[in-house]
Design an enzyme around this catalytic site. Structure first.
Site, PDB file in Angstrom:
ATOM      1  CB  ALA A 151      55.592  11.613  94.587  1.00  0.00           C
ATOM      2  CB  CYS A 152      56.894  15.501  91.223  1.00  0.00           C
ATOM      3  SG  CYS A 152      58.674  15.430  91.332  1.00  0.00           S
ATOM      4  CB  ALA A 153      59.034  12.320  87.713  1.00  0.00           C
TER       5      ALA A 153
END
Length: 155
Positions: free
Chosen positions: A83-85
């Site tokens: 989710a963070c990338a």
């Protein structure tokens, strides 16, 4: 403004248990349906100790990006990787850190559910996803090598 925020937070807190149970039930039905209908896939993360709306599954023999394109054409919003990338094409660093082989992590699919989802949407995903995976594997040289024994199955 602050009074409205307070009222919204109170309402969200009152409905949290019911919403969490409903979303978790849809998530579990989605996970079970995928694992039962698609061969050579693996749930990423623990089965029961996970967020209510989180479904993350890796599919051997296909790439996440291809899967996302086909799902998008079918009207299903999903993501691959972490989710963070989410804008990166790299596999999830979390899955790699958990020891998933690159080929498995690269074929991951993340479906996120919320209180706005309906059971009919889960039915639709379960109807469409197996055919998409089968289609993509049908044109994958990696899948051919897995099926003929030239590469070991990693799931």
């Amino acid at each position: 403004g602050i009074v409205g925020l307070g009222a919204a937070l109170r309402l969200a807190n009152e409905e949290m248990s019911e919403t969490s149970a409903r979303v978790s039930a849809m998530r579990d039905r989605l996970i079970d349906g995928i694992l039962q209908t698609v061969p050579m896939c693996r749930l990423n993360g623990p089965r029961h100790n996970r967020l209510p709306g989180n479904c993350n599954i890796s599919f051997l023999g296909i790439e996440g990006e291809s899967l996302l394109l086909r799902l998008d054409l079918a009207g299903i919003a999903a993501s691959s990787g972490s989710a963070c990338a989410s804008s990166s094409l790299d596999p999830s660093h979390v899955l790699l850190a958990l020891g998933r082989p690159h080929e498995v992590a690269h074929g991951s699919l993340r479906l996120s559910l919320s209180h706005e989802n309906r059971p009919e949407e889960i039915d639709y995903i379960l109807e469409v996803l197996p055919g998409i995976v089968s289609y993509l594997r049908g044109m994958s040289p990696v899948w051919d090598e897995l099926e003929t024994g030239l590469r070991p199955h990693l799931i």
